[in-house]
Design an enzyme around this catalytic site. Structure first.
Site, short mmCIF file in Angstrom:
data_model
loop_
_atom_site.label_atom_id
_atom_site.label_comp_id
_atom_site.label_asym_id
_atom_site.label_seq_id
_atom_site.Cartn_x
_atom_site.Cartn_y
_atom_site.Cartn_z
N GLY A 199 -3.13 -3.12 -1.95
CA GLY A 199 -4.06 -2.34 -1.13
C GLY A 199 -5.18 -1.74 -1.94
N ALA A 253 0.83 -1.22 0.00
CA ALA A 253 0.00 0.00 0.00
C ALA A 253 0.86 1.26 0.00
CB ALA A 253 -0.92 -0.02 1.22
N GLY A 304 -2.12 -7.30 -15.56
CA GLY A 304 -1.16 -8.31 -16.01
C GLY A 304 -1.92 -9.56 -16.41
N ALA A 322 -45.92 27.30 15.12
CA ALA A 322 -45.17 27.57 13.89
C ALA A 322 -44.26 28.78 14.08
CB ALA A 322 -46.14 27.84 12.75
N SER A 377 -47.49 30.72 18.02
CA SER A 377 -46.68 30.86 16.81
C SER A 377 -45.83 32.13 16.82
CB SER A 377 -47.60 30.91 15.59
OG SER A 377 -48.26 29.68 15.46
N ASN A 421 -4.09 -11.31 -13.71
CA ASN A 421 -3.47 -11.44 -12.39
C ASN A 421 -4.17 -10.46 -11.45
OD1 ASN A 421 -1.73 -11.55 -10.17
ND2 ASN A 421 -0.30 -10.06 -11.09
N ARG A 424 -2.54 7.39 -11.46
CA ARG A 424 -3.63 7.42 -12.43
C ARG A 424 -4.93 7.98 -11.85
NH1 ARG A 424 -2.46 1.24 -13.94
NH2 ARG A 424 -1.42 1.40 -11.92
C1 UD1 Z 1 -0.55 -4.87 -10.36
C2 UD1 Z 1 0.15 -6.07 -10.99
C3 UD1 Z 1 -0.69 -6.56 -12.17
C4 UD1 Z 1 -2.11 -6.88 -11.71
C5 UD1 Z 1 -2.73 -5.67 -10.99
C6 UD1 Z 1 -4.04 -6.09 -10.35
C7 UD1 Z 1 2.55 -5.70 -10.68
C8 UD1 Z 1 3.82 -5.30 -11.32
N1 UD1 Z 1 1.47 -5.69 -11.46
O1 UD1 Z 1 -0.56 -3.84 -11.33
O2 UD1 Z 1 -0.11 -7.75 -12.73
O3 UD1 Z 1 -2.90 -7.27 -12.81
O4 UD1 Z 1 -1.86 -5.20 -9.95
O5 UD1 Z 1 -4.68 -5.01 -9.74
O6 UD1 Z 1 2.56 -6.03 -9.51
N2 UD1 Z 1 2.85 -0.71 -4.40
C9 UD1 Z 1 3.74 -0.59 -3.35
N3 UD1 Z 1 5.02 -0.21 -3.63
C10 UD1 Z 1 5.46 0.02 -4.89
C11 UD1 Z 1 4.54 -0.12 -5.95
C12 UD1 Z 1 3.24 -0.49 -5.67
O7 UD1 Z 1 3.41 -0.79 -2.19
O8 UD1 Z 1 6.64 0.34 -5.04
C13 UD1 Z 1 1.47 -1.08 -4.09
C14 UD1 Z 1 0.46 -0.05 -4.56
O9 UD1 Z 1 0.21 0.90 -3.52
C15 UD1 Z 1 -0.76 -0.89 -4.86
C16 UD1 Z 1 -0.20 -2.25 -5.20
O10 UD1 Z 1 1.14 -2.26 -4.78
O11 UD1 Z 1 -1.62 -1.01 -3.74
C17 UD1 Z 1 -0.27 -2.55 -6.70
O12 UD1 Z 1 0.38 -1.47 -7.40
P1 UD1 Z 1 -0.28 -0.82 -8.68
O13 UD1 Z 1 0.60 0.28 -9.11
O14 UD1 Z 1 -1.70 -0.57 -8.47
O15 UD1 Z 1 -0.09 -2.03 -9.72
P2 UD1 Z 1 -0.96 -2.30 -11.01
O16 UD1 Z 1 -0.44 -1.50 -12.12
O17 UD1 Z 1 -2.39 -2.21 -10.70
MG MG Z 2 -3.46 -1.45 -9.13
#
Ligand code: UD1
Ligand code: MG
Length: 486
Positions: free
Chosen positions: A104, A12, A142, A383, A408, A172, A18
């Site tokens: 998260g 998290a 993914g 009222a 009132s 994934n 985005r």
């Molecule tokens: C990730 C997966 C993807 C999957 C998708 C599902 C990877 C590389 N890709 O992509 O295969 O389909 O989730 O929702 O894992 N986070 C950290 N530290 C970091 C980077 C991220 O704690 O350095 C946490 C983020 O806060 C987030 C989670 O990891 O809660 C996933 O990161 P996010 O950037 O959302 O990955 P996705 O692009 O969604």
């Molecule tokens: Mg994500």
């Protein structure tokens, strides 16, 4: 099955670029809670010996949300990807053999699904088991490359898909069960070979399978469980699913919800049997509603406590207030915090209450403000009655007894007490206490001036039409009507 060898790791630390927000992604809300709270709560019943949340962006804030739920936190600063996040978590992990790893930002996952994931992992003696889902639109996720019907070969991130692989629609979820020893071995070889120069946890899968390790996939029973919140549109969709689940749960306990898709209910809200909730209602916070209540259109209840047979007419706003059995409020009533409306009392249209107690059977039906006020039973508040509880510096109380009649358009200037059975004449401004059973009149006495209006009309007509007056020919000076005769 006992999970004494299991740890939970929730990633998290990311910002959530985005979402285009100053708030870290996991602090955004859906279904009445922050995303991270949902995830921690879904994991709690697994009974893992340790729950670690990897925090980074707005770390203190995220920690303050998860620590009360029994999780510990570890700081990932800076964030070099999901693989790096696991390396950071490793420092805090005790002797667990297995870990369920979750993002998260995928808050819809259910405890039962996580239990099934761990069971499949144990049964298959796998190095990793991935929770997957088959989506009609897999974009943004993914993709799973299957090696056989049961085994996974690799995960390919969206940005690295070949043209052919784009067709793959098994995704994934980023929820996994890992055998930690195997994970650390693979993670040591992951390289930041991607556009973002990050260490991807997903790259461990191909490294494991190339070493002959078993990687399994557990397909989520409901594909919506794995929805991630990367964009505002994802957040809205996830919120919609949570709200739908909550409404379905309430309907299962005997609550009628009309046009359910228009009704917003927070997770901790309860309602008794045969309560009816009309379209466009919001039930928020810790609102608790008794049996056979009627919550009509457009009303918003936050942390409200309702007894049985209560009617909330359309368009009421109620916050942190208690309404006992058979109370009727509204339409268009506003109850600000800390009110107690006792059994059978009625609060009507355009009535505002604040920090007030309204006794049993008492009525305040129209256009009234009651602040810092205590009213006994069976009183009638006319009222337009206003309690003047604020002198610009301090707030003062008003006390009204049992069976009191307030005429009132009365102003009750606090602090003031009106005794049991007293009457206040309409239009009074009450500044002194009124003894029990007295009549208080506090307004100018009425004076009737016979003929005044017809004289005035003649004067005005003469001023506008001088030719028709007796002194025709002479133009009378336009003058204001005499003050004496006004
Ligand atoms: C990730 C997966 C993807 C999957 C998708 C599902 C990877 C590389 N890709 O992509 O295969 O389909 O989730 O929702 O894992 N986070 C950290 N530290 C970091 C980077 C991220 O704690 O350095 C946490 C983020 O806060 C987030 C989670 O990891 O809660 C996933 O990161 P996010 O950037 O959302 O990955 P996705 O692009 O969604
Ligand atoms: Mg994500």
């Amino acid at each position: 099955m006992s999970n004494h060898d299991l740890a939970i790791v929730i990633l998290a630390a990311g910002k959530g670029t985005r979402l285009k927000s100053s708030l870290a992604k996991v602090l955004h809300r859906a279904g009445g809670r922050t995303l991270i709270e949902h995830v921690v709560r879904a994991c709690a019943p697994l009974g893992a010996k340790q729950t670690i949340v990897v925090v980074g962006h707005q770390a203190e804030w995220v920690s303050s949300m998860v620590e009360p739920l029994g999780a510990e936190t570890v700081l990932q600063q800076p964030q070099h990807g999901t693989g790096h996040a696991m390396q950071v978590a490793r420092r805090t992990l005790g002797r667990a053999k297995l870990a369920v790893v979750l993002p998260g930002d995928a808050p819809l996952v259910r405890t039962e699904t996580l239990k099934a994931l761990v069971a499949a992992h144990r049964a298959g003696d796998a190095a990793a088991t991935i929770l997957t889902a088959v989506l009609a639109d897999p974009s943004g996720y993914g993709r799973i490359l299957r090696k056989s019907e049961t085994a996974v070969g690799a995960i390919v991130e969206e940005s690295q898909l070949t043209q052919d692989q784009r067709e793959l629609n098994e995704i994934n979820s980023a929820i996994y069960c890992f055998t930690l020893e195997k994970l650390w071995q693979a993670l040591a070889h992951v390289k930041p070979n991607n556009r973002h120069r990050e260490l991807y946890l997903t790259d461990t899968i191909a490294l494991m399978t190339s070493k002959g390790e078993t990687v399994l996939a557990e397909v989520a029973p409901d594909p919506r469980e794995v929805l991630g919140c990367n964009t505002r549109a994802d957040l809205a969709e996830v919120d919609r699913v949570f709200r739908e689940r909550k409404r379905a749960a309430l309907m299962d306990t005997g609550v009628t919800i009309q046009l359910p898709e228009t009704v917003l209910i927070d997770p901790e809200v309860t309602a008794g049997e045969d309560t009816v909730i009309e379209p466009g209602v919001q039930l928020l916070g810790k609102t608790k509603i008794g049996a056979r209540c009627m919550i009509r259109s457009g009303s918003v209840l936050t942390d409200a406590l309702l007894g049985d047979d209560v009617t909330v007419e359309p368009h009421c706003v109620v916050a942190q207030s208690r309404l006992d059995d058979r109370v009727i409020i509204g339409p268009f009533a506003r109850l600000r915090p800390d009110n107690h409306v006792k059994a059978g009392a009625r609060i009507g249209n355009f009535v505002e209450l604040k920090k007030s107690t309204i006794g049993e059977g008492t009525k305040a039906m129209h256009l009234t403000y009651l602040g810092d006020t205590k009213i006994g039973a069976k009183s009638n508040i006319g009222a337009g009655t206003i309690t003047c509880n604020y002198d610009g510096f301090h707030k003062y109380p008003t006390s009204i007894g049992n069976k009191v009649f307030i005429g009132s358009d009365s102003a009750l200037v606090a602090p003031v007490r009106i005794g049991d059975g007293a009457y206040v004449a309409a239009g009074s401004t009450i500044t002194d206490n009124v003894p029990a059973d007295a009549l208080a009149v506090a307004r100018g006495r009425q004076v009737n001036k016979p003929g005044w209006a017809s004289r005035k009309r003649r004067e005005l007509a003469a001023a506008e039409n001088p030719k028709k007056t007796k002194r025709a020919g002479k133009k009378p000076k336009a003058r204001r009507p005499s003050k004496k005769r006004r």
